[in-house]
Design a protein around this motif. Sequence first.
Motif, PDB file in Angstrom:
ATOM      1  N   VAL A  72      -7.602  -2.623   3.083  1.00 47.25           N
ATOM      2  CA  VAL A  72      -8.151  -1.410   2.479  1.00 47.25           C
ATOM      3  C   VAL A  72      -9.562  -1.211   3.019  1.00 47.25           C
ATOM      4  O   VAL A  72     -10.359  -2.150   3.106  1.00 47.25           O
ATOM      5  CB  VAL A  72      -8.170  -1.520   0.943  1.00 47.25           C
TER       6      VAL A  72
ATOM      7  N   GLY B 191      -3.183   4.767   0.448  1.00 47.72           N
ATOM      8  CA  GLY B 191      -3.313   3.490  -0.227  1.00 47.72           C
ATOM      9  C   GLY B 191      -4.187   2.515   0.542  1.00 47.72           C
ATOM     10  O   GLY B 191      -4.726   1.566  -0.036  1.00 47.72           O
ATOM     11  N   LEU B 192      -4.333   2.741   1.842  1.00 47.33           N
ATOM     12  CA  LEU B 192      -5.144   1.869   2.693  1.00 47.33           C
ATOM     13  C   LEU B 192      -6.474   2.526   3.069  1.00 47.33           C
ATOM     14  O   LEU B 192      -7.498   1.855   3.168  1.00 47.33           O
ATOM     15  CB  LEU B 192      -4.359   1.544   3.971  1.00 47.33           C
TER      16      LEU B 192
ATOM     17  N   HIS C 110       0.804  -1.231   0.000  1.00 52.16           N
ATOM     18  CA  HIS C 110       0.000   0.000   0.000  1.00 52.16           C
ATOM     19  C   HIS C 110       0.835   1.277   0.000  1.00 52.16           C
ATOM     20  O   HIS C 110       0.332   2.328  -0.423  1.00 52.16           O
ATOM     21  CB  HIS C 110      -0.945  -0.018   1.202  1.00 52.16           C
TER      22      HIS C 110
END
Length: 753
Positions: free
Chosen positions: A673, A628-629, A623
Amino acid sequence: MMSSTIKQFGRRTRQAFSLAGLASSVLRRSAVRRFPALSVEERLAMLPATAPVDTSLAIRWNDNHIPFVEAGSDRDAAVGLGIVHGHLRLAQMELMRRIALGRVAEVAGSAAIELDRLVRLIDFPRATEASLALMPAATRAWVDGFADGINAAAEARLPPEFETLSIPYEPWTAEQLFAVSRLCSADYAWKVWRTLNPLREDPEWARMWSELIGIAAVADEDIPIGADNLEDALPNAFDRAGSNALAVAGSRTRSGVPMLACDPHHIITAPNLWLIAGVRTPEIDVWGFMIPALPIFGVGRNQHGAWGGTNLHATSSELVDVSAEPLQDRTIAIKAGKATHELAARESAFGPVVSDAHAFNMTSGTVALHWMGHRPSDEFTPFRNLMRASSWETFADAVDGCALPGLNMIWADPAGHIGKMVAAHIPSRPLATPGDLVVGPAEAHRQWARLLTGRELPMSLDPADGYVVSSNEAPVDPPVTISLFFAADHRFRRIGALLAERDDLTAADLKALQQDVMHAPALAVAEKLKLTASDIGLAGPVMDAIAAWDGRYGVDSAGALAFELVSEPLVETLEERSPQRFVSPYWRPFSRLERLVDAATKADLVDALKAAVESAAAPFETHRTWGGLHKVRLSHPFTKLPWLAARLPTIEFPSGGSNDTVMKSMHPFTQKVHHTNFGANARFVADLADEDGTWAVLLGGQDGWPGSRTMFDMLGAWRRGEQIRLPFSEAGLAEDFRHPTPIAPPAPAGPDA
């Protein structure tokens, strides 16, 4: 259908709309018809040409579908605002109305019966008739005019959701508007009770309860992410659970004149839980935020000042043991499709017996809900008076009359005054900690015998520091117990620290402050982890990122990602080794981490950190950054229907922020995520030195109509930290609000009518 509730409630809602008996003809229509893209001009063409007004009114719109209503009288202005709400959010309002009245199953079928049963049990409209009777004639005319405007918009064009789900339209009334207002006044404490009630049977309950009342364990405004049951989350679906608000005195501004800023926190959804609107009559000039279906400005500015607010977290309810009290049985009749289901309910002198309802998670006993919302009170008049407030005194007079939902209200005016006071009527509870969540009848009678109003509760006027801040924190030195569950003070202290550094603040500075993602307490925990890792020679990309982290949850931060990836396994391991049980996996995740790290032995912390860093290595490489998460997803609730998902837009993007940052963005500890479901969803700034110095922006857009260009069009401005100007001057309105739509009175009846 159309609001934050569906997005939040997950699995049960999907069942309700996909499995609960929608006619096959409806499904076929849904599957073959697309929602066409619509410009602002095409949407404005759907407005009614006439409405029940005495003289013509005009609604000016800007390119973002933001309206400014100009009318010759207050009642006509209310009609115009009702048209605005009906035009932009009628489907969303229909869901709110059906929830408030307990009529979701009529559309959703048998899967929503328990939801309707809970709502009918709570009985949001209970005090409607008596409350409407309290309204002065001018307020009642305002409310009736607002309902007339909604109905005029509906007569012109119904949103497509009505046809897709075969929902018959019913005209709005003042009674239904009031019921929605009570829905939006749901008590913050209900979500706390839902978490705590099952624990009352635990052998360690006495210890856990005493710890909860301490400073280290006050409640935050979290909604359990992943809540499966519609009825579990319902009681607080529309209340204002969070928010930041502040005002700065002229001594701290470049212009020498006060400013005000407010960024409400709510469920993340499209359409937004707010809409932006303005109104002008011979008596009022207002810009601000409105909740769909409510004829009030919760955040706003007029020519004399500006106001905003945050949830007080006031306990406007009591759970009362009525096991020895006389009870009455009543039957709740719920329609689900063509069938009618009769369900039993019980009543006490204190209110409905909610231990019979799943949502409050009562595991034993006979317990009633004693709620301020079941008492008559008129909140529409105080907020109508806020539109006319011209000084601190007139602001305070208005706020003093507010009984619900329990708010901290902030004021600033060009004359130089700033202040904060409580908008709530609070039972006279002693300051001593109660022995339990549930009280006895005698104690309830004693506490509710006298209610304190805003002028008797903590307030601050023109403090020497030159600023006032509210972030759901505990009031200072209250005369009675207002609540046992306030927010952590991270946001409150951070905002105060930023304001205290400057004496030349501008509106741009306040807009930047609303985007702040610094979390100093998290950085302090990271420093402890860094020292522990250094002592044992633990290194690698994850620990390197934590060591270099500056404490900011920026969208591009590798350090924030590493810290969060380590936190989940760290909490899990330390809890397994802890000699004491903590309250809940959803209870203030950072506070849990902080307490566990502080309480851990060095050996336990070393072992837990080693395992956590190893666990975080792979997702960290995948990530790269916090964004990104951690993401935001905006979508129309119809995307829950599999046959419509591909035909409706969904916007997803990386997000900064965290549970305890000024730019709030809720999330659990997780290595997966995830999409935040609660946080900052609107921003408002007012520079009282400039009549055109008011700005606002929504996370998403104004319009709730599927396919509308303005459903998501503010997203770019939101992500860039920009806001949209809301001018009062004629020159500013002419420049920015270039789409006029006249609304005329009905044509005179002909001789044969």
